[in-house]
Design a protein around this motif. Structure first.
Motif, PDB file in Angstrom:
ATOM      1  N   GLN A 104       0.837  -1.193   0.000  1.00  0.00           N
ATOM      2  CA  GLN A 104       0.000   0.000   0.000  1.00  0.00           C
ATOM      3  C   GLN A 104       0.876   1.249   0.000  1.00  0.00           C
ATOM      4  O   GLN A 104       0.574   2.223  -0.678  1.00  0.00           O
ATOM      5  CB  GLN A 104      -0.933   0.013   1.218  1.00  0.00           C
ATOM      6  N   ALA A 109       1.248   3.799  -3.385  1.00  0.00           N
ATOM      7  CA  ALA A 109       1.012   5.227  -3.183  1.00  0.00           C
ATOM      8  C   ALA A 109       2.242   6.030  -3.608  1.00  0.00           C
ATOM      9  O   ALA A 109       2.131   7.057  -4.278  1.00  0.00           O
ATOM     10  CB  ALA A 109       0.666   5.512  -1.730  1.00  0.00           C
ATOM     11  N   ILE A 159      -3.457   7.680   2.645  1.00  0.00           N
ATOM     12  CA  ILE A 159      -3.556   6.245   2.377  1.00  0.00           C
ATOM     13  C   ILE A 159      -3.472   5.404   3.654  1.00  0.00           C
ATOM     14  O   ILE A 159      -4.323   4.565   3.916  1.00  0.00           O
ATOM     15  CB  ILE A 159      -2.445   5.796   1.390  1.00  0.00           C
ATOM     16  N   GLN A 181      -6.849   3.998   6.698  1.00  0.00           N
ATOM     17  CA  GLN A 181      -7.018   2.542   6.782  1.00  0.00           C
ATOM     18  C   GLN A 181      -6.732   2.036   8.187  1.00  0.00           C
ATOM     19  O   GLN A 181      -7.366   1.106   8.679  1.00  0.00           O
ATOM     20  CB  GLN A 181      -6.082   1.841   5.793  1.00  0.00           C
ATOM     21  N   GLU A 237      -2.997  -3.589  -5.604  1.00  0.00           N
ATOM     22  CA  GLU A 237      -2.879  -2.587  -4.545  1.00  0.00           C
ATOM     23  C   GLU A 237      -3.689  -1.338  -4.819  1.00  0.00           C
ATOM     24  O   GLU A 237      -3.188  -0.218  -4.769  1.00  0.00           O
ATOM     25  CB  GLU A 237      -1.415  -2.240  -4.268  1.00  0.00           C
ATOM     26  N   PHE A 292      -6.470   1.275  -3.421  1.00  0.00           N
ATOM     27  CA  PHE A 292      -6.670   1.725  -2.047  1.00  0.00           C
ATOM     28  C   PHE A 292      -8.063   1.289  -1.603  1.00  0.00           C
ATOM     29  O   PHE A 292      -9.062   1.772  -2.145  1.00  0.00           O
ATOM     30  CB  PHE A 292      -6.485   3.235  -1.956  1.00  0.00           C
ATOM     31  N   LYS A 324     -11.135   3.700  -0.833  1.00  0.00           N
ATOM     32  CA  LYS A 324     -11.574   4.673  -1.843  1.00  0.00           C
ATOM     33  C   LYS A 324     -12.339   3.939  -2.946  1.00  0.00           C
ATOM     34  O   LYS A 324     -12.028   2.787  -3.253  1.00  0.00           O
ATOM     35  CB  LYS A 324     -10.340   5.349  -2.472  1.00  0.00           C
ATOM     36  N   ASN A 378      -9.886   6.214  -6.536  1.00  0.00           N
ATOM     37  CA  ASN A 378      -8.562   5.623  -6.711  1.00  0.00           C
ATOM     38  C   ASN A 378      -7.838   6.252  -7.901  1.00  0.00           C
ATOM     39  O   ASN A 378      -6.659   6.558  -7.830  1.00  0.00           O
ATOM     40  CB  ASN A 378      -8.679   4.106  -6.938  1.00  0.00           C
TER      41      ASN A 378
END
Lengths: 226, 256
Positions: free
Chosen positions: A122, A126, A140, A144, B95, B97, B100, B105
């Motif tokens: 993740q 990003a 991000i 979460q 991957e 998110f 979202k 995304n």
């Protein structure tokens, strides 16, 4: 039908006194929860550090808090410091200190767990989209983490509220202590008051904790759609 | 080769990469030119994915240098975010998110990182989603999509940044066989448009179809390099022949 001693609650201002006691319990726990969240989240982030020194210190703190019964901790802070350092702590302040000390450790561990449960990819995907570390973290990773944290921390909050029943042992007049006083005072007129009063105390704890559980269920459901 | 006349976009210059004591890449070099599709193949653990990760500044290297249009690619430098805007990467595990929606995304980075106009980004994101056949999924969340759909969204997400190069790291390796096609078709259409791409894959027939140039890697070394036809029809090295043989099966002859 057995006499459950409910009538005691309607004598004088008994019910109002019980509610006042509930407020003391909630006040102590909510202030402590505030400290635990405020200090526990940054501490939890610190705990994800790879530095062995930080790891040992935070681990030690967490273990001490877990191993030591909360009651012993209360006695230590309330009575112990009076003799050893001459501090004359107000019982409620002592309670807040102990509950914050406990809650902060547990909260930090939950935060740490939630953070490390976010997959490494993740972060990478990003970053690969050109985000800087601040954006990666705030847009991000943090949202979460908070979602994973919610059910666990609600559980901790309700545990803290319930455990405040211990503070009567250092003289704080909270809901359980008020209940005891009412039973004592009406020993001759209503010898069966114990059932009615303690039953009501139980109900009051439920009323205190239930909305929090419901809120958590609601948020979980809402976030689970995503 | 004719492509060599074009502008060099990424240059990997004599790099060495080690994890602890193990060397993953040893003195490896590669240049990627504008408009070309480079496919990297090789056995598992040969370091092919690592090359892509290094090109995106996601892995530190011990020796050598990687540059994007002459600028150093290094995950520790502040300039890396600017380079990553231009060097898009799509991962094996998509991957997306999870918190979202699909549209969010895709829009996230163009809006937050490139500070482009939200309306214009939205317009483009919708167009891109339509192109890969996922427009009706725009308000869904990633967990409601199949693997192949997620991977197509991940590609769209990278495209929305207007990258100059796209790096694809085994983008079909985690997919069920029937979903591989839908993802590879997207890559083929990008190649037709003349996008510059570096692709790591295990799909040999796909590699043959899309590659301008094939790089065969083994044990962290470049073993062989050539056009798709050269490499797949007439491999020069023994090692490459051996490798390509693992993808063909001889008919089983039953004993009577």
């Amino acid at each position: 039908m057995p006499n459950l001693g409910i009538e005691v609650l309607f004598k004088g201002s008994n019910m109002a006194r019980l509610l006042g006691g509930l407020w003391v319990s909630l006040r102590i726990s909510l202030i402590a929860v505030g400290f635990s969240i405020g200090l526990g989240i940054p501490l939890g982030i610190v705990m994800t550090s790879k530095s062995p020194v930080i790891k040992v210190i935070t681990r030690l703190y967490l273990e001490v808090v877990r191993i030591m019964p909360q009651m012993v901790l209360l006695f230590l802070v309330f009575f112990g410091t009076t003799r050893a350092f001459g501090w004359n702590l107000n019982a409620e302040v002592a309670s807040v200190i102990v509950f914050s000390f406990w809650g902060c450790a547990e909260m930090a561990d939950l935060v740490r767990g939630a953070f490390i449960s976010i997959p490494k990819h993740q972060y990478e995907s990003a970053k690969a989209l050109g985000m800087n570390s601040f954006l990666v973290f705030s847009v991000i990773i943090l949202p979460q983490t908070l979602r994973r944290l919610l059910p666990l921390s609600i559980n901790l909050v309700t545990r803290m509220i319930k455990t405040t029943s211990l503070v009567m042992m250092i003289g704080v007049v909270e809901v359980l202590k008020v209940g005891q006083q009412i039973i004592e005072a009406n020993r001759t007129s209503s010898p069966n008051a114990a059932f009615g009063v303690y039953g009501t105390v139980l109900l009051l704890y439920f009323i205190g904790c239930w909305p929090i559980s419901m809120l958590s269920k609601y948020l979980e459901k809402k976030w689970n759609k995503s | 080769m004719s492509v060599n006349k074009k502008e060099e976009i990424i240059r990997v210059d004599h790099i060495t990469k080690r994890y602890d004591e193990n060397s993953v890449l040893e003195d490896f070099s590669l240049s990627v030119y504008e408009g070309e599709v480079v496919v990297i193949v090789g056995p598992s653990g040969c370091g092919k994915s690592t090359i892509l990760r290094i090109m995106n500044g996601l892995e530190p290297i011990q020796k050598g240098e990687v540059t994007y249009r002459g600028e150093k690619v290094d995950g520790k430098l502040g300039s890396i975010t600017r380079i990553r805007e231009k060097v898009g990467m799509v991962f094996q595990s998509y991957e997306l998110f999870p918190h979202k929606t699909i549209l969010q995304n895709v829009m996230l980075s163009p809006v937050l990182v490139q500070k482009r106009d939200r309306k214009e980004v939205r317009e483009e994101a919708l167009q891109l989603l339509a192109r890969v056949g996922l427009l009706e999924k725009k308000d869904n969340y990633p967990r409601q999509l199949s693997g192949g759909q997620k991977q197509r969204v991940a590609i769209v997400r990278a495209l929305a940044m207007h990258p100059e190069v796209l790096l694809f790291d085994e983008v079909t390796a985690a997919l069920d066989p029937e979903m591989v096609r839908e993802v590879l078709d997207v890559l083929l259409s990008l190649a037709k448009e003349g996008k510059t791409m570096v692709i790591v894959t295990h799909e040999m027939s796909f590699a043959k179809a899309i590659a301008d140039r094939v790089i065969f890697l083994d044990g962290g070394h470049l073993e062989e390099e050539g056009t798709a036809t050269e490499f797949f029809e007439h491999p020069k090295t023994e090692r490459a022949k051996q490798f390509l043989n693992t993808f063909t099966y001889a008919k089983v002859e039953r004993e009577e």
